[in-house]
Write a protein that holds these residues in place. Structure first.
Motif, PDB file in Angstrom:
ATOM      1  N   TYR A  56       0.816  -1.204   0.000  1.00  0.00           N
ATOM      2  CA  TYR A  56       0.000   0.000   0.000  1.00  0.00           C
ATOM      3  C   TYR A  56       0.854   1.259   0.000  1.00  0.00           C
ATOM      4  N   ALA A  57       0.228   2.326  -0.394  1.00  0.00           N
ATOM      5  CA  ALA A  57       0.822   3.655  -0.315  1.00  0.00           C
ATOM      6  C   ALA A  57      -0.283   4.581   0.168  1.00  0.00           C
ATOM      7  N   HIS A  58       0.003   5.276   1.224  1.00  0.00           N
ATOM      8  CA  HIS A  58      -0.982   6.150   1.848  1.00  0.00           C
ATOM      9  C   HIS A  58      -0.252   7.424   2.263  1.00  0.00           C
ATOM     10  N   ASP A  59      -0.943   8.555   2.189  1.00  0.00           N
ATOM     11  CA  ASP A  59      -0.335   9.832   2.577  1.00  0.00           C
ATOM     12  C   ASP A  59       0.833  10.220   1.675  1.00  0.00           C
ATOM     13  N   VAL A  60       0.880   9.680   0.487  1.00  0.00           N
ATOM     14  CA  VAL A  60       1.938  10.052  -0.447  1.00  0.00           C
ATOM     15  C   VAL A  60       1.458  11.181  -1.344  1.00  0.00           C
ATOM     16  N   LEU A  61       0.226  11.038  -1.828  1.00  0.00           N
ATOM     17  CA  LEU A  61      -0.369  12.063  -2.681  1.00  0.00           C
ATOM     18  C   LEU A  61      -1.537  12.677  -1.931  1.00  0.00           C
ATOM     19  N   ALA A  62      -1.400  13.938  -1.561  1.00  0.00           N
ATOM     20  CA  ALA A  62      -2.483  14.585  -0.823  1.00  0.00           C
ATOM     21  C   ALA A  62      -2.437  16.086  -1.045  1.00  0.00           C
ATOM     22  N   VAL A  63      -3.612  16.677  -1.089  1.00  0.00           N
ATOM     23  CA  VAL A  63      -3.747  18.133  -1.104  1.00  0.00           C
ATOM     24  C   VAL A  63      -4.399  18.519   0.218  1.00  0.00           C
ATOM     25  N   LEU A  64      -3.727  19.411   0.943  1.00  0.00           N
ATOM     26  CA  LEU A  64      -4.229  19.811   2.255  1.00  0.00           C
ATOM     27  C   LEU A  64      -4.994  21.123   2.163  1.00  0.00           C
ATOM     28  N   ASP A  65      -5.714  21.434   3.212  1.00  0.00           N
ATOM     29  CA  ASP A  65      -6.453  22.689   3.250  1.00  0.00           C
ATOM     30  C   ASP A  65      -5.491  23.866   3.409  1.00  0.00           C
ATOM     31  N   GLU A  66      -6.051  25.081   3.479  1.00  0.00           N
ATOM     32  CA  GLU A  66      -5.228  26.289   3.494  1.00  0.00           C
ATOM     33  C   GLU A  66      -4.375  26.410   4.754  1.00  0.00           C
ATOM     34  N   ARG A  67      -4.723  25.656   5.794  1.00  0.00           N
ATOM     35  CA  ARG A  67      -3.921  25.680   7.022  1.00  0.00           C
ATOM     36  C   ARG A  67      -3.017  24.458   7.155  1.00  0.00           C
ATOM     37  N   ASN A  68      -3.027  23.602   6.134  1.00  0.00           N
ATOM     38  CA  ASN A  68      -2.249  22.359   6.154  1.00  0.00           C
ATOM     39  C   ASN A  68      -2.593  21.475   7.348  1.00  0.00           C
ATOM     40  N   THR A  69      -3.875  21.457   7.707  1.00  0.00           N
ATOM     41  CA  THR A  69      -4.274  20.634   8.844  1.00  0.00           C
ATOM     42  C   THR A  69      -5.217  19.505   8.453  1.00  0.00           C
ATOM     43  N   SER A  70      -5.992  19.688   7.396  1.00  0.00           N
ATOM     44  CA  SER A  70      -6.936  18.656   6.970  1.00  0.00           C
ATOM     45  C   SER A  70      -6.701  18.309   5.507  1.00  0.00           C
ATOM     46  N   THR A  71      -7.056  17.108   5.162  1.00  0.00           N
ATOM     47  CA  THR A  71      -6.889  16.656   3.785  1.00  0.00           C
ATOM     48  C   THR A  71      -8.102  17.060   2.954  1.00  0.00           C
ATOM     49  N   VAL A  72      -7.839  17.751   1.861  1.00  0.00           N
ATOM     50  CA  VAL A  72      -8.896  18.070   0.909  1.00  0.00           C
ATOM     51  C   VAL A  72      -9.138  16.869   0.000  1.00  0.00           C
ATOM     52  N   LEU A  73      -8.057  16.311  -0.511  1.00  0.00           N
ATOM     53  CA  LEU A  73      -8.171  15.134  -1.380  1.00  0.00           C
ATOM     54  C   LEU A  73      -6.853  14.376  -1.323  1.00  0.00           C
ATOM     55  N   ASP A  74      -6.962  13.056  -1.256  1.00  0.00           N
ATOM     56  CA  ASP A  74      -5.753  12.254  -1.290  1.00  0.00           C
ATOM     57  C   ASP A  74      -5.965  11.064  -2.209  1.00  0.00           C
ATOM     58  N   ALA A  75      -4.875  10.424  -2.520  1.00  0.00           N
ATOM     59  CA  ALA A  75      -4.929   9.243  -3.374  1.00  0.00           C
ATOM     60  C   ALA A  75      -3.872   8.265  -2.917  1.00  0.00           C
ATOM     61  N   GLY A  76      -4.130   7.005  -3.144  1.00  0.00           N
ATOM     62  CA  GLY A  76      -3.173   5.989  -2.749  1.00  0.00           C
ATOM     63  C   GLY A  76      -3.467   4.684  -3.455  1.00  0.00           C
ATOM     64  N   MET A  77      -2.726   3.665  -3.073  1.00  0.00           N
ATOM     65  CA  MET A  77      -2.934   2.346  -3.662  1.00  0.00           C
ATOM     66  C   MET A  77      -2.869   1.297  -2.569  1.00  0.00           C
TER      67      MET A  77
END
Ligand SMILES: [Zn+2]
Length: 131
Positions: A56-77
């Protein structure tokens, strides 16, 4: 198939070790690696334990919110060994089992993001205009 994303998240426990791609790049490698990542089976897998069968791959591809605290969208395998062997690519909460389906969804996302840009232009122009 059970919820692959939930199973993937459950399988991903912090190891406390630095990911090889984030580690000191000057350190000599013990083996010549035919793949970009540490896994000999899946190039995008971030699991480093030798002989692992759940990939698996998790937390590799992610776009965070404007405060870098929450994930707006992520992707993994994820490709687990216990079910029928198959690989899944996740975008947010959506799970895809073939590349064509992923490409269709990412195309939809691109169109949506273009619409968001256009909406932002309209909203802030209208906001300016109202004084
Ligand atoms: Zn792997």
């Amino acid at each position: 198939m059970q919820n692959t994303r939930a199973r993937m998240l459950a399988a991903v426990a912090p190891t406390g070790r630095t990911h090889p791609l984030l580690a000191d790049t000057d350190a000599p490698r013990e083996h010549a690696e035919p793949h970009a990542g540490p896994c000999p089976t899946f190039r995008d897998c971030t699991v480093t334990e030798p002989g692992h069968t759940d990939h698996y791959a998790h937390d590799v591809l992610a776009v965070l919110d404007e405060r870098n605290t929450s994930t707006v969208l992520d992707a993994g395998m994820v490709a687990l060994s216990d079910d029928e062997p198959r690989a899944v690519v996740c975008i947010g909460v959506a799970e895809f089992t073939d590349a064509a389906a992923v490409h269709a969804k990412t195309a939809e996302l691109r169109r949506m993001l273009d619409q968001v840009d256009a909406m932002a232009d309209r909203v802030f122009a209208d906001h300016e205009a109202r004084g």
